[in-house]
Design a protein around this motif. Sequence first.
Motif: not given
Length: 339
Positions: A71-84
């Motif tokens: 869906g439209n959660r690409g930004k969530t995936a990006v945020r997850k990796i950057l935060n980790a």
Amino acid sequence: MFGLIGHLTSLAHAQAVAKDLGFEEYAEQDLEFWCSAPPQIVDNIKVTSITGQQIEGRYVESCFLPEMLAGNRGKTAVRKILNAMAHAQKYGIDITALGGFSSIIFETFNLSQMRQVRNIQLEIERFTTGNTHTAYIICRQVEEASRKYGIDLSKATIAVCGATGDIGSAVCRWLDTRTEIKDLILVARNQDRLVELQAQLGRGKIMGIEQALPLADIVVWVASMPKGMEIDPSTLKRPCILIDGGYPKNMSTQIQQPEVYVINGGIVEHSLDIDWKIMKIVNMSTPARQLFACFAESMLLEFEGWHTNFSWGRNQITVENMEKIGRVSIKHGFKPLIA
């Protein structure tokens, strides 16, 4: 100190693991909760080399789930990796490997251009995708499995599915220069990149998956996305070796055919027990010894004091660097998993 950034295979898996690890507040939550959950250090690790050297590391759970790519959660995936990544750097980890979809997300969304995470400026040299060691191990698995199952590489056709990806292109370069094989088949979705890779190699037949499978004595599966190309086991040659380099690894349960030998690609076995608990939750058959080769790369870089992004960028892996990481892999007691 080394670090590992990982994630679980699904929401159900994450909920079960959270309960096992004592994170009760995570165990009953839905996907929306996991989309906002912060990264956590959930394991302290000690690894001893066969040389006697000992190192320590941390496992950072990114709280990313593959469902977040839909869906439209690409930004969530990006945020997850950057935060980790920011979390690992905050805790002073010198070299951290991006495991599973973490490295794919990093490359797909070009996260190297997103250095600022709140008040932390990411120091990219502290991170490695681990793809060089993964590619090396997969190539060694091809070589050793072919000997084990009686396939003569000089008469064999190898199909690389996902050939234009970072790992897939490295595997192709190794097979082209280091291993004497009869034919190489290149399979991927992007035809322009396939033509470019074919030109770089000076060989290789470009085919679709339906054409390639019936011809291949060995299939190296390193397709990079969670959904896409699929294998129809009825079309496979007999005998056939299938190197499953994807994540999660499920081909051994999906494909159970006589004379089709499925190898968990990109998995290494250490000579000594590793003091950790994290591999138990990803269902390794021998969790004290077995791990993903990308994770092992950060351990090797820590053993050698190479605190640099050894694997970085798209399609930049060289055979020379595969040989280099391969030498220290052997030196410290890692070997490709074949069984």
